[in-house]
Write a protein that holds these residues in place. Structure first.
Motif, PDB file in Angstrom:
ATOM      1  N   LEU A   1      -1.513  -2.821  -5.068  1.00 48.54           N
ATOM      2  CA  LEU A   1      -0.894  -1.386  -5.236  1.00 48.54           C
ATOM      3  C   LEU A   1      -2.190  -0.532  -5.772  1.00 48.54           C
ATOM      4  N   LEU A   2      -3.062  -0.954  -6.495  1.00 46.00           N
ATOM      5  CA  LEU A   2      -3.979  -0.057  -7.123  1.00 46.00           C
ATOM      6  C   LEU A   2      -4.838   0.673  -6.186  1.00 46.00           C
ATOM      7  N   PRO A   3      -5.423   0.279  -5.114  1.00 45.84           N
ATOM      8  CA  PRO A   3      -6.061   1.284  -4.148  1.00 45.84           C
ATOM      9  C   PRO A   3      -5.394   2.344  -3.902  1.00 45.84           C
ATOM     10  N   ALA A   4      -4.175   2.499  -3.252  1.00 48.21           N
ATOM     11  CA  ALA A   4      -3.550   3.412  -2.899  1.00 48.21           C
ATOM     12  C   ALA A   4      -3.266   4.331  -4.320  1.00 48.21           C
ATOM     13  N   MET A   5      -2.669   3.628  -5.322  1.00 46.47           N
ATOM     14  CA  MET A   5      -2.604   4.580  -6.545  1.00 46.47           C
ATOM     15  C   MET A   5      -3.829   5.257  -6.970  1.00 46.47           C
ATOM     16  N   ARG A   6      -4.690   4.558  -6.951  1.00 46.00           N
ATOM     17  CA  ARG A   6      -6.015   5.283  -7.239  1.00 46.00           C
ATOM     18  C   ARG A   6      -6.426   6.311  -6.457  1.00 46.00           C
ATOM     19  N   HIS A   7      -6.108   6.407  -5.320  1.00 48.40           N
ATOM     20  CA  HIS A   7      -6.395   7.422  -4.208  1.00 48.40           C
ATOM     21  C   HIS A   7      -5.608   8.590  -4.367  1.00 48.40           C
ATOM     22  N   GLU A   8      -4.246   8.430  -4.636  1.00 47.90           N
ATOM     23  CA  GLU A   8      -3.384   9.536  -4.972  1.00 47.90           C
ATOM     24  C   GLU A   8      -3.667  10.263  -6.274  1.00 47.90           C
TER      25      GLU A   8
ATOM     26  N   ALA B   1       0.730  -1.141   0.013  1.00 51.06           N
ATOM     27  CA  ALA B   1       0.094   0.216  -0.044  1.00 51.06           C
ATOM     28  C   ALA B   1       0.849   1.228   0.156  1.00 51.06           C
ATOM     29  N   GLY B   2       1.943   1.214   0.890  1.00 52.57           N
ATOM     30  CA  GLY B   2       3.030   2.402   0.899  1.00 52.57           C
ATOM     31  C   GLY B   2       3.535   2.555  -0.624  1.00 52.57           C
ATOM     32  N   ALA B   3       3.668   1.346  -1.215  1.00 50.60           N
ATOM     33  CA  ALA B   3       4.347   1.488  -2.503  1.00 50.60           C
ATOM     34  C   ALA B   3       3.524   2.210  -3.626  1.00 50.60           C
ATOM     35  N   GLY B   4       2.292   1.736  -3.267  1.00 47.90           N
ATOM     36  CA  GLY B   4       1.185   2.135  -4.340  1.00 47.90           C
ATOM     37  C   GLY B   4       1.060   3.428  -4.296  1.00 47.90           C
TER      38      GLY B   4
END
Length: 408
Positions: A350-357, A315-318
């Motif tokens: 990875l995708l959830p955190a990427m989408r959020h950012e 999640a941090g990487a995402g």
């Protein structure tokens, strides 16, 4: 006698150039799908007599075969004979040097994989000559299995490739200023079969993965391709072409700062994306620092089993990937962002955190969630791009292989 105007040629030289261009025109059309000589003539604007002559040249060169009756066209009369790419003709050879592996792929003129080899190999810190010796044996075994004669070899590497195929810097291998072709040729010469005579080119692995996405996948003309093995790389494709930059070094997303006052990177800067989303960083955050073997498989298995440290690390990487991708999206406005390489397998976490950012940071032009997708090629992308690129070069200029068949 008055000379010819500058830049203008007449006679045999111009005839040769025209015939070479027409060979490419005919083969390019056939590469889109089998068709009769009459259909090729209609599609290219060439006369049937010219098409027949060019087709015979391509058949003699082993690039084209007659496949049988063409599909019905609705016209009266017997159907013509369909011409198609020769599956036993010259092939494309791709090779890859990774930090933890070596790979080789052979494709035929139709882009179909005829041989695939991948072996684990701890290449970090090894001398180039030793790595090339192992790679040459892998190349030979793949070529023998394929039954094809490659027309060229493209090498995918995790670093900056300059003019003349010189690997300027590959921090994760510990290599600097390595002339890849001259290093590989002696090893190919030792394994025999004339492989040392092949033209050798080289490119960054992310560039080749991005090109595979464009050539073989569903990518639009403008997209950002982001991938990871030991480090983080990217390819920027604009109007269907790779954006290389002034010196050929575009795409170093791994060294875009996501936390400017953050950790010091091996490149000398602080807070680079690679320090938060690269192999060592994610393993460290997951409590797996120093783990051996395939880091992507290890993290995917841990996260899939519900391991909270692994999930938190991903999640941090995402989040870091999302911050870097948002900057690129705001700057370039790509139609899509594609996750490839090792990230493709790790995408569920990875995708959830990427989408959020991305949603939070791409605000001038609202971000649409489905513009972030996962490559179906995953870690196979760079090798596929390398091998298929050789075949595309043949189709773009068949005259270099059919040169002895009456071009003048």
């Amino acid at each position: 006698m008055r000379g010819e105007p500058d830049g203008v040629r007449t006679g045999p030289a111009s005839q040769q150039g025209m015939r070479r261009a027409n060979l490419a025109l005919v083969l390019g059309l056939i590469a889109r799908g089998p068709r009769s000589r009459a259909e090729v003539a209609a599609g290219t604007g060439l006369t049937r007599a010219a098409v027949s002559s060019l087709a015979e040249q391509l058949i003699t060169a082993g690039l084209v075969v007659e496949e049988g009756p063409a599909a019905p066209s609705g016209k009266v009369g017997r159907p013509g004979t369909a011409l198609g790419l020769n599956p036993l003709g010259p092939g494309g050879l791709g090779a890859e040097i990774g930090v933890r592996h070596l790979g080789v792929c052979v494709v035929d003129l139709r882009g179909e994989v005829r041989a695939w080899r991948r072996q684990e190999s701890a290449n970090r810190g090894r001398e180039p000559a030793a790595v090339m010796a192992d790679l040459a044996h892998l190349v030979r075994s793949a070529v023998v299995e394929s039954g094809l004669r490659p027309a060229g070899l493209t090498l995918a590497v995790p670093g900056l490739v300059g003019s003349g195929g010189v690997l300027q810097r590959a921090a994760n291998l510990g290599w600097r200023n390595v002339p890849l072709g001259p290093e590989l040729r002696p090893a190919l010469r030792l394994v025999g079969d004339g492989l040392a005579e092949l033209p050798v080119e080289a490119d960054n692995e992310a560039n080749l993965g991005g090109l595979a996405e464009r050539w073989l996948g569903e990518a639009p003309e403008d997209f950002l391709y982001v991938s990871a093995e030991a480090g983080v790389g990217a390819a920027v494709v604009v109007d269907g072409r790779l954006l290389r930059g002034a010196r050929g070094y575009a795409g170093e997303l791994g060294h875009v700062p996501v936390h400017p006052e953050g950790r010091r990177c091996a490149c000398g800067a602080h807070g680079c994306l690679e320090q938060y989303a690269g192999e060592e960083a994610v393993l460290r955050a997951a409590g797996l620092a120093g783990a051996r073997g395939d880091w992507v498989t290890l993290l995917a298995e841990r996260a899939g089993a519900g391991d909270e440290p692994a999930r938190a690390a991903l999640a941090g990487a995402g989040s870091a990937l999302g911050i870097a991708a948002a900057g690129a999206v705001n700057l370039l406005d790509p139609a899509e962002v594609v996750l490839g390489g090792g990230y493709a397998r790790l995408a569920p976490w990875l995708l959830p955190a990427m989408r959020h950012e991305l949603a939070a940071r791409v605000t001038v032009r609202p971000w649409v969630e489905d513009r972030l997708r996962v490559s179906r090629f995953g870690r196979r992308g760079p090798l596929l791009g390398a091998a298929v690129g050789v075949v595309r070069a043949i189709v773009a200029d068949p005259g270099r292989l059919a040169g002895g068949q009456g071009l003048s």
